[in-house]
Write a protein that holds these residues in place. Structure first.
Motif, PDB file in Angstrom:
ATOM      1  N   LEU A 100       0.828  -1.206   0.000  1.00 44.32           N
ATOM      2  CA  LEU A 100       0.000   0.000   0.000  1.00 44.32           C
ATOM      3  C   LEU A 100       0.861   1.254   0.000  1.00 44.32           C
ATOM      4  O   LEU A 100       0.573   2.225  -0.707  1.00 44.32           O
ATOM      5  CB  LEU A 100      -0.920  -0.016   1.225  1.00 44.32           C
ATOM      6  CG  LEU A 100      -1.855   1.183   1.385  1.00 44.32           C
ATOM      7  CD1 LEU A 100      -2.802   1.286   0.199  1.00 44.32           C
ATOM      8  CD2 LEU A 100      -2.642   1.082   2.683  1.00 44.32           C
ATOM      9  N   ARG A 101       1.940   1.212   0.775  1.00 41.42           N
ATOM     10  CA  ARG A 101       2.853   2.357   0.837  1.00 41.42           C
ATOM     11  C   ARG A 101       3.470   2.622  -0.533  1.00 41.42           C
ATOM     12  O   ARG A 101       3.569   3.775  -0.986  1.00 41.42           O
ATOM     13  CB  ARG A 101       3.952   2.043   1.851  1.00 41.42           C
ATOM     14  CG  ARG A 101       4.951   3.144   2.095  1.00 41.42           C
ATOM     15  CD  ARG A 101       4.416   4.113   3.106  1.00 41.42           C
ATOM     16  NE  ARG A 101       4.126   5.406   2.530  1.00 41.42           N
ATOM     17  CZ  ARG A 101       3.630   6.416   3.218  1.00 41.42           C
ATOM     18  NH1 ARG A 101       3.339   6.273   4.490  1.00 41.42           N
ATOM     19  NH2 ARG A 101       3.383   7.566   2.632  1.00 41.42           N
ATOM     20  N   THR A 102       3.875   1.534  -1.189  1.00 43.18           N
ATOM     21  CA  THR A 102       4.452   1.674  -2.528  1.00 43.18           C
ATOM     22  C   THR A 102       3.440   2.268  -3.494  1.00 43.18           C
ATOM     23  O   THR A 102       3.774   3.131  -4.321  1.00 43.18           O
ATOM     24  CB  THR A 102       4.939   0.306  -3.037  1.00 43.18           C
ATOM     25  OG1 THR A 102       5.901  -0.229  -2.131  1.00 43.18           O
ATOM     26  CG2 THR A 102       5.562   0.431  -4.415  1.00 43.18           C
ATOM     27  N   LEU A 103       2.213   1.814  -3.350  1.00 39.32           N
ATOM     28  CA  LEU A 103       1.157   2.295  -4.246  1.00 39.32           C
ATOM     29  C   LEU A 103       0.891   3.780  -4.042  1.00 39.32           C
ATOM     30  O   LEU A 103       0.916   4.565  -5.005  1.00 39.32           O
ATOM     31  CB  LEU A 103      -0.122   1.486  -4.003  1.00 39.32           C
ATOM     32  CG  LEU A 103      -1.353   1.918  -4.803  1.00 39.32           C
ATOM     33  CD1 LEU A 103      -1.113   1.722  -6.297  1.00 39.32           C
ATOM     34  CD2 LEU A 103      -2.588   1.130  -4.344  1.00 39.32           C
ATOM     35  N   ILE A 104       0.632   4.187  -2.784  1.00 38.61           N
ATOM     36  CA  ILE A 104       0.251   5.589  -2.557  1.00 38.61           C
ATOM     37  C   ILE A 104       1.414   6.537  -2.792  1.00 38.61           C
ATOM     38  O   ILE A 104       1.208   7.699  -3.150  1.00 38.61           O
ATOM     39  CB  ILE A 104      -0.333   5.793  -1.140  1.00 38.61           C
ATOM     40  CG1 ILE A 104       0.731   5.584  -0.071  1.00 38.61           C
ATOM     41  CG2 ILE A 104      -1.527   4.888  -0.913  1.00 38.61           C
ATOM     42  CD1 ILE A 104       0.259   5.926   1.333  1.00 38.61           C
ATOM     43  N   ASP A 105       2.654   6.030  -2.609  1.00 38.40           N
ATOM     44  CA  ASP A 105       3.803   6.906  -2.839  1.00 38.40           C
ATOM     45  C   ASP A 105       4.082   7.125  -4.319  1.00 38.40           C
ATOM     46  O   ASP A 105       4.839   8.031  -4.685  1.00 38.40           O
ATOM     47  CB  ASP A 105       5.053   6.339  -2.162  1.00 38.40           C
ATOM     48  CG  ASP A 105       5.085   6.659  -0.678  1.00 38.40           C
ATOM     49  OD1 ASP A 105       4.368   7.582  -0.254  1.00 38.40           O
ATOM     50  OD2 ASP A 105       5.827   5.985   0.062  1.00 38.40           O
ATOM     51  N   LEU A 147      -1.826  11.448  10.148  1.00 35.61           N
ATOM     52  CA  LEU A 147      -1.397  10.116  10.577  1.00 35.61           C
ATOM     53  C   LEU A 147      -0.616   9.421   9.472  1.00 35.61           C
ATOM     54  O   LEU A 147       0.317   8.668   9.736  1.00 35.61           O
ATOM     55  CB  LEU A 147      -2.617   9.254  10.955  1.00 35.61           C
ATOM     56  CG  LEU A 147      -3.469   9.747  12.131  1.00 35.61           C
ATOM     57  CD1 LEU A 147      -4.693   8.855  12.279  1.00 35.61           C
ATOM     58  CD2 LEU A 147      -2.646   9.733  13.409  1.00 35.61           C
ATOM     59  N   VAL A 148      -1.018   9.683   8.242  1.00 30.79           N
ATOM     60  CA  VAL A 148      -0.375   9.106   7.054  1.00 30.79           C
ATOM     61  C   VAL A 148      -0.352  10.180   5.971  1.00 30.79           C
ATOM     62  O   VAL A 148      -1.298  10.970   5.843  1.00 30.79           O
ATOM     63  CB  VAL A 148      -1.135   7.861   6.538  1.00 30.79           C
ATOM     64  CG1 VAL A 148      -0.509   7.343   5.242  1.00 30.79           C
ATOM     65  CG2 VAL A 148      -1.174   6.763   7.593  1.00 30.79           C
ATOM     66  N   ALA A 149       0.732  10.190   5.203  1.00 32.66           N
ATOM     67  CA  ALA A 149       0.819  11.107   4.060  1.00 32.66           C
ATOM     68  C   ALA A 149       1.717  10.456   3.015  1.00 32.66           C
ATOM     69  O   ALA A 149       2.655   9.732   3.356  1.00 32.66           O
ATOM     70  CB  ALA A 149       1.374  12.464   4.480  1.00 32.66           C
ATOM     71  N   ASN A 150       1.435  10.692   1.747  1.00 28.69           N
ATOM     72  CA  ASN A 150       2.282  10.111   0.712  1.00 28.69           C
ATOM     73  C   ASN A 150       3.351  11.097   0.244  1.00 28.69           C
ATOM     74  O   ASN A 150       3.399  12.257   0.678  1.00 28.69           O
ATOM     75  CB  ASN A 150       1.449   9.596  -0.457  1.00 28.69           C
ATOM     76  CG  ASN A 150       0.830  10.721  -1.280  1.00 28.69           C
ATOM     77  OD1 ASN A 150       0.719  11.849  -0.808  1.00 28.69           O
ATOM     78  ND2 ASN A 150       0.438  10.405  -2.512  1.00 28.69           N
ATOM     79  N   LYS A 151       4.220  10.628  -0.627  1.00 26.48           N
ATOM     80  CA  LYS A 151       5.359  11.437  -1.071  1.00 26.48           C
ATOM     81  C   LYS A 151       4.915  12.669  -1.853  1.00 26.48           C
ATOM     82  O   LYS A 151       5.556  13.730  -1.781  1.00 26.48           O
ATOM     83  CB  LYS A 151       6.305  10.591  -1.911  1.00 26.48           C
ATOM     84  CG  LYS A 151       7.085   9.575  -1.101  1.00 26.48           C
ATOM     85  CD  LYS A 151       8.071   8.820  -1.993  1.00 26.48           C
ATOM     86  CE  LYS A 151       8.916   7.848  -1.172  1.00 26.48           C
ATOM     87  NZ  LYS A 151       9.870   7.106  -2.013  1.00 26.48           N
ATOM     88  N   THR A 152       3.846  12.528  -2.617  1.00 30.03           N
ATOM     89  CA  THR A 152       3.372  13.666  -3.409  1.00 30.03           C
ATOM     90  C   THR A 152       2.981  14.827  -2.510  1.00 30.03           C
ATOM     91  O   THR A 152       3.347  15.986  -2.747  1.00 30.03           O
ATOM     92  CB  THR A 152       2.172  13.243  -4.270  1.00 30.03           C
ATOM     93  OG1 THR A 152       2.557  12.153  -5.122  1.00 30.03           O
ATOM     94  CG2 THR A 152       1.693  14.408  -5.123  1.00 30.03           C
ATOM     95  N   LEU A 153       2.240  14.523  -1.444  1.00 29.05           N
ATOM     96  CA  LEU A 153       1.839  15.570  -0.510  1.00 29.05           C
ATOM     97  C   LEU A 153       3.045  16.144   0.221  1.00 29.05           C
ATOM     98  O   LEU A 153       3.158  17.363   0.410  1.00 29.05           O
ATOM     99  CB  LEU A 153       0.829  15.013   0.499  1.00 29.05           C
ATOM    100  CG  LEU A 153       0.307  15.999   1.548  1.00 29.05           C
ATOM    101  CD1 LEU A 153      -0.349  17.204   0.887  1.00 29.05           C
ATOM    102  CD2 LEU A 153      -0.664  15.313   2.501  1.00 29.05           C
ATOM    103  N   ALA A 154       3.981  15.245   0.622  1.00 25.88           N
ATOM    104  CA  ALA A 154       5.176  15.714   1.326  1.00 25.88           C
ATOM    105  C   ALA A 154       5.977  16.656   0.432  1.00 25.88           C
ATOM    106  O   ALA A 154       6.493  17.693   0.884  1.00 25.88           O
ATOM    107  CB  ALA A 154       6.031  14.522   1.756  1.00 25.88           C
TER     108      ALA A 154
END
Length: 364
Positions: A222-227, A243-250
């Motif tokens: 899931l992490r790979t997918l959302i990132d 609580l969770v954020a993906n690379k695009t948002l970061a």
């Protein structure tokens, strides 16, 4: 002249000296010392026999009494030891753990009911036997080697997890503690062992590990997918903290990694006015429990340029219906928005042209 029989009689009769010195010869002490040795040498043999009996009978009597008392004491001691051993057996038989005592040749001296039941026999039948008579050779050899090591080194083995089998041959996992058995002088005379069947616990641990591994794998997937999705994906708690954020948002909020967002809110990354708008929308979704679908709202990119976002927010609800936060997905629709604005402007321009044409046609 004293002949050999007289000498023999004199020596033997000396035993009677204390008895007959005052009975047979009532003479003064000084004269007694002179005449008694001479007189006693001529005593008949039956006097010697009587004297011997008088001395021997009490001695035999007291010897028999002493021996009987000694035997009674030994018997009492053995009876007490048997009682203590019986009490100990009763106690350890109530314990579900495997409890046993072995001598230096690894023969069982004592074992509780759990040990015997696991071997398919009785505690009495275990005594004097070794593990080789109850377990497979390879397994019994492992037990034997551990016992010998303890006897040789005097060191305790504590909570050692090792394989075993029950009487049906089913595999078991045992947590074993073994310690040297010493006598009063400190000499090692055997081993004491306690084993606990932890098969169920170990299997449960394995199942938990497998489940955790599965969760970790799914989480990594899931992490790979959302990132690798270009959309902004995040999860917030009831206080609107990430609580969770993906690379695009970061990357958009100029954070080094998604972990830098955890525990923080929009106020830490966006202008206050924009952050408060996001905050208000988040609270409204949690309060109403109604999702916000494709809601167009402004945003900014990593360079501070204005963006247009199509934002979807849904409430995060626990199994018991409790609100735990929100899940959000935002898509950059700036290009689409700009295209739509252009089309709208062109449409407005065309509308104006059409109006002018219609007016001229009316004039004509």
């Amino acid at each position: 002249m004293l002949t050999k029989p007289k000498i023999y009689l004199l020596l033997k009769s000396a035993l009677l000296l204390p008895v007959f010195s005052s009975v047979l010869f009532q003479i003064p002490d000084g004269e007694q010392a002179l005449f008694l040795p001479i007189a006693i040498s001529f005593l008949p043999y039956h006097y010697f026999i009587i004297g011997f009996l008088l001395a021997a009978v009490p001695a035999v009597f007291f010897f028999v009494k002493w021996r009987n008392l000694k035997n009674l004491s030994v018997s009492f001691q053995k009876n007490e030891e048997h009682k203590e051993k019986s009490y100990l057996q009763d106690i350890i038989d109530t314990v579900s753990d495997f409890i046993y005592i072995k001598d230096t040749k690894n023969r069982f001296i004592q074992a509780n009911k759990s040990v015997a039941d696991n071997m398919g026999t009785t505690p009495e039948n275990v005594i004097g036997k070794t593990d080789f008579e109850f377990y497979p050779k390879e397994l019994a050899q492992q037990f034997f080697d551990d016992d010998i090591k303890i006897i040789q080194t005097g060191k305790t083995i504590q909570n050692q997890v090792e394989p075993s089998v029950d009487r049906q041959g089913n595999e078991l996992i045992i947590s074993t503690t073994k310690t040297p058995l010493k006598n009063a002088r400190g000499k090692i005379i055997g081993t004491i062992g306690i084993g606990r069947n932890v098969t169920a616990e170990k299997k449960a641990e394995e199942e938990i590990q497998k489940a955790n591994e599965k969760i970790r794998l799914e989480r990594n997937q899931l992490r790979t997918l959302i990132d690798n999705i270009p959309d902004y994906i995040y999860i917030k708690d009831t206080e609107c903290r990430f609580l969770v954020a993906n690379k695009t948002l970061a990357r958009t909020v100029r954070a080094d990694s998604p972990d830098d967002l955890i525990g923080k809110s929009d106020l830490d990354f966006y202008p206050e006015e924009l952050a408060r708008k996001f905050h208000k929308d988040d609270l409204n979704v949690m309060k109403t429990r109604q999702p916000l679908i494709n809601h167009e709202e402004p945003g900014i990119d990593e360079h501070g340029k204005k963006l247009f976002i199509a934002s979807t927010k849904v409430p995060l609800i626990a199994n018991k219906g409790e609100i735990k936060g929100i899940i959000g997905i935002g898509r950059d629709i700036t290009a689409l928005y700009q295209t739509r604005v252009k089309l709208q402007r062109k449409s407005e321009d065309l509308h104006e042209v059409n109006v002018l044409l219609e007016e001229r046609q009316e004039e004509v």
